[in-house]
Design an enzyme around this catalytic site. Structure first.
Site, PDB file in Angstrom:
ATOM      1  N   ASP A  13       0.810  -1.224   0.000  1.00  0.00           N
ATOM      2  CA  ASP A  13       0.000   0.000   0.000  1.00  0.00           C
ATOM      3  C   ASP A  13       0.841   1.270   0.000  1.00  0.00           C
ATOM      4  O   ASP A  13       0.442   2.282   0.572  1.00  0.00           O
ATOM      5  CB  ASP A  13      -0.965   0.016   1.206  1.00  0.00           C
ATOM      6  CG  ASP A  13      -1.744  -1.274   1.302  1.00  0.00           C
ATOM      7  OD1 ASP A  13      -2.269  -1.706   0.268  1.00  0.00           O
ATOM      8  OD2 ASP A  13      -1.797  -1.852   2.394  1.00  0.00           O
ATOM      9  N   LYS A  16       2.062   2.098  -5.150  1.00  0.00           N
ATOM     10  CA  LYS A  16       2.724   1.561  -6.347  1.00  0.00           C
ATOM     11  C   LYS A  16       1.857   1.711  -7.590  1.00  0.00           C
ATOM     12  O   LYS A  16       2.357   1.961  -8.675  1.00  0.00           O
ATOM     13  CB  LYS A  16       3.035   0.065  -6.171  1.00  0.00           C
ATOM     14  CG  LYS A  16       4.029  -0.239  -5.095  1.00  0.00           C
ATOM     15  CD  LYS A  16       4.257  -1.723  -4.984  1.00  0.00           C
ATOM     16  CE  LYS A  16       3.083  -2.502  -4.462  1.00  0.00           C
ATOM     17  NZ  LYS A  16       2.689  -2.230  -3.080  1.00  0.00           N
ATOM     18  N   GLY A  40      -4.327  -4.995  -3.943  1.00  0.00           N
ATOM     19  CA  GLY A  40      -5.379  -4.095  -4.396  1.00  0.00           C
ATOM     20  C   GLY A  40      -4.711  -2.827  -4.867  1.00  0.00           C
ATOM     21  O   GLY A  40      -4.042  -2.163  -4.092  1.00  0.00           O
ATOM     22  N   HIS A  41      -4.815  -2.541  -6.140  1.00  0.00           N
ATOM     23  CA  HIS A  41      -4.196  -1.326  -6.668  1.00  0.00           C
ATOM     24  C   HIS A  41      -5.301  -0.363  -7.079  1.00  0.00           C
ATOM     25  O   HIS A  41      -6.208  -0.731  -7.811  1.00  0.00           O
ATOM     26  CB  HIS A  41      -3.320  -1.644  -7.880  1.00  0.00           C
ATOM     27  CG  HIS A  41      -2.069  -2.374  -7.503  1.00  0.00           C
ATOM     28  ND1 HIS A  41      -1.171  -2.847  -8.420  1.00  0.00           N
ATOM     29  CD2 HIS A  41      -1.571  -2.695  -6.295  1.00  0.00           C
ATOM     30  CE1 HIS A  41      -0.173  -3.442  -7.782  1.00  0.00           C
ATOM     31  NE2 HIS A  41      -0.395  -3.365  -6.496  1.00  0.00           N
ATOM     32  N   GLN A 224       2.207  -6.100  -2.898  1.00  0.00           N
ATOM     33  CA  GLN A 224       2.632  -6.100  -1.490  1.00  0.00           C
ATOM     34  C   GLN A 224       3.932  -5.280  -1.331  1.00  0.00           C
ATOM     35  O   GLN A 224       4.114  -4.314  -2.058  1.00  0.00           O
ATOM     36  CB  GLN A 224       2.794  -7.522  -0.950  1.00  0.00           C
ATOM     37  CG  GLN A 224       1.474  -8.258  -0.756  1.00  0.00           C
ATOM     38  CD  GLN A 224       0.977  -8.961  -1.986  1.00  0.00           C
ATOM     39  OE1 GLN A 224       1.725  -9.638  -2.676  1.00  0.00           O
ATOM     40  NE2 GLN A 224      -0.291  -8.817  -2.292  1.00  0.00           N
TER      41      GLN A 224
HETATM   42  P1  IMP Z   1      -1.984 -12.935   2.559  1.00  0.00           P
HETATM   43  O1  IMP Z   1      -1.126 -12.369   1.484  1.00  0.00           O
HETATM   44  O2  IMP Z   1      -3.458 -12.770   2.298  1.00  0.00           O
HETATM   45  O3  IMP Z   1      -1.615 -14.337   2.911  1.00  0.00           O
HETATM   46  O4  IMP Z   1      -1.717 -12.062   3.882  1.00  0.00           O
HETATM   47  C1  IMP Z   1      -0.492 -12.108   4.572  1.00  0.00           C
HETATM   48  C2  IMP Z   1      -0.128 -10.764   5.152  1.00  0.00           C
HETATM   49  O5  IMP Z   1       0.174  -9.850   4.103  1.00  0.00           O
HETATM   50  C3  IMP Z   1      -1.236 -10.113   5.963  1.00  0.00           C
HETATM   51  O6  IMP Z   1      -0.638  -9.388   7.026  1.00  0.00           O
HETATM   52  C4  IMP Z   1      -1.898  -9.163   4.980  1.00  0.00           C
HETATM   53  O7  IMP Z   1      -2.564  -8.112   5.612  1.00  0.00           O
HETATM   54  C5  IMP Z   1      -0.678  -8.703   4.193  1.00  0.00           C
HETATM   55  N1  IMP Z   1      -1.002  -8.299   2.817  1.00  0.00           N
HETATM   56  C6  IMP Z   1      -1.273  -9.114   1.776  1.00  0.00           C
HETATM   57  N2  IMP Z   1      -1.486  -8.409   0.655  1.00  0.00           N
HETATM   58  C7  IMP Z   1      -1.331  -7.122   0.981  1.00  0.00           C
HETATM   59  C8  IMP Z   1      -1.386  -5.907   0.219  1.00  0.00           C
HETATM   60  O8  IMP Z   1      -1.597  -5.887  -0.998  1.00  0.00           O
HETATM   61  N3  IMP Z   1      -1.152  -4.756   0.927  1.00  0.00           N
HETATM   62  C9  IMP Z   1      -0.864  -4.757   2.249  1.00  0.00           C
HETATM   63  N4  IMP Z   1      -0.792  -5.867   2.989  1.00  0.00           N
HETATM   64  C10 IMP Z   1      -1.022  -7.043   2.363  1.00  0.00           C
END
Ligand code: IMP
Length: 428
Positions: A13, A16, A40-41, A224
Site C-alpha cells: 500500500d 505503487k 489491491g491497486h 505487497q
Molecule cells: P496474505 O497475502 O493474504 O496471505 O496475507 C499475509 C499478510 O500480508 C497479511 O498481514 C496481509 O494483511 C498482508 N497483505 C497481503 N497483501 C497485501 C497488500 O496488498 N497490501 C498490504 N498488505 C497485504
C-alpha cells in the site's frame, strides 16, 4: 529495450499503482510477477476510480498486462475484473501464464482455518487463499492455469487431492467440509473458467522474452512490499511470495540481466494492514490524522490500516535486498497539518543501537525507535509542478531520506490524482 521493476519498499500500500500507472505511459508491457488478489491497486483517472486485484494497473493505459507464472490466480475474481474493465471501455489486452497457480475454493477455507488456529500468531491474512495456494505450489501438488484447459486431468488431480484437503480441514483444523471440498462441482466450475480464459493463456516467459527481443519496454509491477516478502520480510507476519525485485525474474521468467532499473516505492510514513509488531506505530490524534487524510483503509479487505512514522532501518534493508536504482516517495501531502514529523533513524534494543532491521521479528518487536524530528509543512498540492515548488521543510525531509538511502528520488506523489506528481526522472 528496457526492463524496470517497481516494488514496494515497506509493508504494501505504498502507492505503487500510481507510480506504475505514470511510468507505464512509455511501457509496452506491464507484468505482475507474484501475489494474487490479496493485492489491491487503486488508480484514479479523471476522477474515475479503478480498483484492480489481479490485473496489472497498466491496463488502464491500454497496455498489455501479463499475469506471470509467479502469481496465484482466483479465476472467478479475474473474470469479474476482466468483465468490469470491458464494461467501462478499457481495452488493454491481458495474458495469463500457463504456469501460474490457481487458487481453489478449499484454499480460501484453509487460509481462514489456519489463521483461526494460530490465534495471536495469525498474520491477519486477506483470507483469499494465498498462503495455502503457494503451499500447494511448493508441495508440488498445485493446480496450474493450463490444467483448467484439460477437463479429464483436472478431475483426476482433484480426485486425488481433495480427500487429503478434507482430512486436513477435519482432522487437523477441526473444521466442517462444505462444497469447497466437492470434486464434481469444482471440476465443472474450474473448467468453465478455463474455457473463458483460454484465449488469454500463454507461455508468459516466451511471450515476455519475445517482446524483449523486439526491443519493447517492460514494466514489472510488484504487489505487497519488501517487509511482506516470504524470505526478507517480518516472518511469519507476511505473505507467501517474493515481492522484491528478484521475484520479478522468477515470477516472470526473465533473466536478471533483463531488468535495468529497480524502483522502490516509499510512502512518506508507514501503513500496515495485518498483525505483528510495528515499532514506529502511532495511535491517538496523529494516527487519526494519517488514517483520515491518507484514507488508510485496505483496498482489498476494507480494514482500517495501522499507521506509524517512517522507519529507516526498514528502508535500508529494502534498499539492500532490492538493489534500488531509484525511489518514488508518495503521500507527502498526507503529512500536511502535522506540527512535527518524525523519522525513526535507528533502533535501540538490548542496550544496543542498531541501524538495520533485525531478522528476528520478535527482536524487531522489542526495538525502541530513535527518532529525528522535522518541522511540518503546508502547500497547495494542485499547483505543484517541479521539485522546487515543494515546501522547503518537505524538501528537507525528502533530501534526508535520499541521503540516508543513497538512492536518487525519481518521483514524488503529492495527491491521489494522476497529475498530482513531480517527476524527476523518466525511466524509459
Ligand atoms: P496474505 O497475502 O493474504 O496471505 O496475507 C499475509 C499478510 O500480508 C497479511 O498481514 C496481509 O494483511 C498482508 N497483505 C497481503 N497483501 C497485501 C497488500 O496488498 N497490501 C498490504 N498488505 C497485504
Amino acid at each position: 529495450m528496457s526492463g524496470v521493476a517497481v516494488v514496494g519498499a515497506q509493508l504494501g500500500d505504498e502507492g505503487k499503482g500510481k507510480a506504475v500507472d505514470l511510468y507505464c505511459r512509455s511501457a509496452d508491457l506491464v507484468v505482475r510477477y507474484q501475489g494474487g488478489n490479496n493485492a489491491g491497486h487503486t488508480v484514479v483517472v479523471n476522477d474515475e476510480k479503478f480498483k484492480l486485484h489481479h490485473i496489472p494497473s497498466g491496463i488502464i493505459r491500454g497496455k498489455t498486462g501479463v499475469i506471470g507464472n509467479g502469481c496465484v490466480v482466483d479465476p472467478s475474481v479475474l473474470i469479474e475484473e476482466l468483465e468490469e474493465l470491458e464494461k467501462r471501455g478499457v481495452d488493454g489486452e491481458v495474458k495469463i501464464a500457463e504456469r501460474a497457480h490457481v487458487i481453489m475454493p478449499y484454499h480460501k477455507v484453509l487460509d481462514n482455518a489456519e489463521e483461526e488456529i494460530k490465534g495471536d500468531r495469525a498474520a491477519g491474512t486477506t483470507g483469499r487463499g494465498i498462503g495455502p495456494c503457494y503451499e500447494d505450489k511448493v508441495g508440488r501438488r498445485g493446480v496450474r492455469i493450463h490444467e483448467l484447459l484439460k477437463p479429464n486431468s483436472l478431475r483426476n488431480k482433484l480426485e486425488d487431492l481433495i480427500p487429503r484437503k478434507r482430512a486436513l480441514l477435519e482432522d487437523v483444523y477441526g473444521g466442517k467440509v462444505g462444497e469447497e471440498f466437492e470434486v464434481d462441482p469444482i471440476a465443472e466450475e474450474y473448467c468453465r473458467y478455463g474455457g473463458k480464459l483460454k484465449d488469454k493463456v500463454v507461455n508468459s516467459s516466451s511471450y515476455i522474452n519475445e517482446k524483449i527481443e523486439e526491443g519493447k519496454n517492460i514494466l514489472f509491477e510488484g504487489a505487497q512490499g519488501t517487509s511482506l516478502d516470504i524470505d526478507h520480510g517480518i516472518y511469519p507476519y507476511l505473505t507467501s511470495s517474493n515481492p522484491i525485485s528478484g521475484g520479478a525474474t522468477i515470477g516472470a521468467g526473465v533473466g536478471p540481466t533483463k531488468i535495468q532499473e529497480v524502483i522502490g516505492v516509499i510512502k512518506a510514513y508507514l501503513s500496515r494492514v495485518g498483525t505483528g509488531p510495528l515499532p514506529t506505530e502511532l495511535d491517538g490524534e496523529i494516527a487519526e490524522h494519517l488514517i483520515e487524510v491518507g484514507k488508510e483503509y485496505g483496498t482489498t479487505t476494507g480494514r482500517k490500516r495501522r499507521v506509524g512514522w517512517l522507519d529507516l532501518p526498514m528502508l535500508r534493508h529494502a534498499t539492500k535486498v532490492n538493489g534500488f536504482t531509484g525511489i518514488v516517495i508518495t503521500s507527502v501531502d498526507v503529512l500536511e497539518g502535522l506540527d512535527k514529523i518524525k523519522v525513526c533513524e535507528a533502533y535501540e534494543v538490548d542496550g544496543e543501537k542498531i541501524e538495520d532491521m533485525p531478522a528476528d521479528t520478535e527482536k524487531w518487536g522489542r526495538c525502541d525507535p530513535i527518532f529525528r524530528s522535522f518541522d511540518g509543512w503546508s502547500a497547495d498540492w494542485n499547483t505543484m509542478n517541479t521539485y522546487n515548488d515543494l515546501p522547503k521543510n518537505c524538501r528537507k525531509y525528502l533530501e534526508y531520506i535520499k541521503e540516508q538511502l543513497n538512492v536518487p528520488i525519481y518521483m514524488i506523489s503529492v495527491g491521489p490524482k494522476r497529475e498530482q506528481v513531480i517527476i524527476n526522472k523518466n525511466i524509459f
